[in-house]
Design a protein around this motif. Structure first.
Motif, mmCIF file in Angstrom:
data_model
loop_
_atom_site.group_PDB
_atom_site.id
_atom_site.type_symbol
_atom_site.label_atom_id
_atom_site.label_comp_id
_atom_site.label_asym_id
_atom_site.label_seq_id
_atom_site.Cartn_x
_atom_site.Cartn_y
_atom_site.Cartn_z
ATOM 1 N N ASP A 57 -92.147 -58.799 -54.842
ATOM 2 C CA ASP A 57 -91.142 -59.215 -53.877
ATOM 3 C C ASP A 57 -91.900 -59.737 -52.664
ATOM 4 O O ASP A 57 -92.501 -58.956 -51.924
ATOM 5 C CB ASP A 57 -90.263 -58.017 -53.511
ATOM 6 C CG ASP A 57 -89.190 -58.354 -52.501
ATOM 7 O OD1 ASP A 57 -89.254 -59.440 -51.861
ATOM 8 O OD2 ASP A 57 -88.281 -57.530 -52.329
ATOM 9 N N GLU A 58 -91.887 -61.044 -52.485
ATOM 10 C CA GLU A 58 -92.672 -61.663 -51.414
ATOM 11 C C GLU A 58 -92.283 -61.150 -50.036
ATOM 12 O O GLU A 58 -93.148 -60.925 -49.191
ATOM 13 C CB GLU A 58 -92.526 -63.189 -51.459
ATOM 14 C CG GLU A 58 -93.164 -63.804 -52.687
ATOM 15 C CD GLU A 58 -92.989 -65.299 -52.738
ATOM 16 O OE1 GLU A 58 -93.803 -65.997 -52.112
ATOM 17 O OE2 GLU A 58 -92.048 -65.751 -53.406
ATOM 18 N N ALA A 59 -91.001 -60.940 -49.809
ATOM 19 C CA ALA A 59 -90.545 -60.453 -48.506
ATOM 20 C C ALA A 59 -91.057 -59.042 -48.251
ATOM 21 O O ALA A 59 -91.533 -58.721 -47.155
ATOM 22 C CB ALA A 59 -89.025 -60.490 -48.431
ATOM 23 N N ALA A 60 -91.001 -58.192 -49.256
ATOM 24 C CA ALA A 60 -91.457 -56.811 -49.097
ATOM 25 C C ALA A 60 -92.973 -56.740 -48.940
ATOM 26 O O ALA A 60 -93.488 -55.933 -48.159
ATOM 27 C CB ALA A 60 -91.011 -55.966 -50.290
ATOM 28 N N GLU A 61 -93.683 -57.588 -49.654
ATOM 29 C CA GLU A 61 -95.148 -57.587 -49.600
ATOM 30 C C GLU A 61 -95.675 -58.323 -48.363
ATOM 31 O O GLU A 61 -96.817 -58.120 -47.966
ATOM 32 C CB GLU A 61 -95.743 -58.227 -50.855
ATOM 33 C CG GLU A 61 -95.552 -57.427 -52.121
ATOM 34 C CD GLU A 61 -96.365 -56.156 -52.144
ATOM 35 O OE1 GLU A 61 -97.508 -56.142 -51.625
ATOM 36 O OE2 GLU A 61 -95.867 -55.162 -52.695
ATOM 37 N N GLY A 62 -94.867 -59.215 -47.818
ATOM 38 C CA GLY A 62 -95.287 -59.980 -46.644
ATOM 39 C C GLY A 62 -96.290 -61.076 -46.965
ATOM 40 O O GLY A 62 -97.063 -61.492 -46.098
#
Length: 96
Positions: A57-62
């Motif tokens: 999850d790109e948003a969660a991983e930053g």
């Protein structure tokens, strides 16, 4: 075989059972991104590498998803042959 491809093969062959992402390969092989990605694409199309986009999850991983590369069996054979026969060049990793 180009120096760029030899350096990429050397990085991947040093740990062939592990997947490697582009920035890691570029840094270790001392290859610019502009040279790296076309070479990785050529090696993949020729069947010497597999590539897969990580499942995060790109948003969660930053951060953006990474594409990971790994040598195929044919890639391992190519790397072994080319690295064995390659001259020792300045800046070339010493894995032999």
């Amino acid at each position: 075989m180009s120096l760029t491809i030899l350096r990429i093969l050397e990085v991947l062959y040093a740990n062939p059972d592990r997947e490697h992402y582009g920035l890691e390969i570029a840094r270790t092989a001392n290859v610019s991104n502009g040279a790296l990605y076309p070479a990785l694409e050529r090696l993949t199309r020729a069947g010497y590498l597999t590539s897969a986009l990580e499942d995060i999850d790109e948003a969660a991983e930053g951060r953006r998803k990474r594409r990971y590369y790994q040598l195929t069996e044919d890639g391992r054979a190519l790397a072994a042959t080319e690295l064995r026969d390659a001259p020792r060049l300045p800046g070339h990793l010493a894995l032999n």
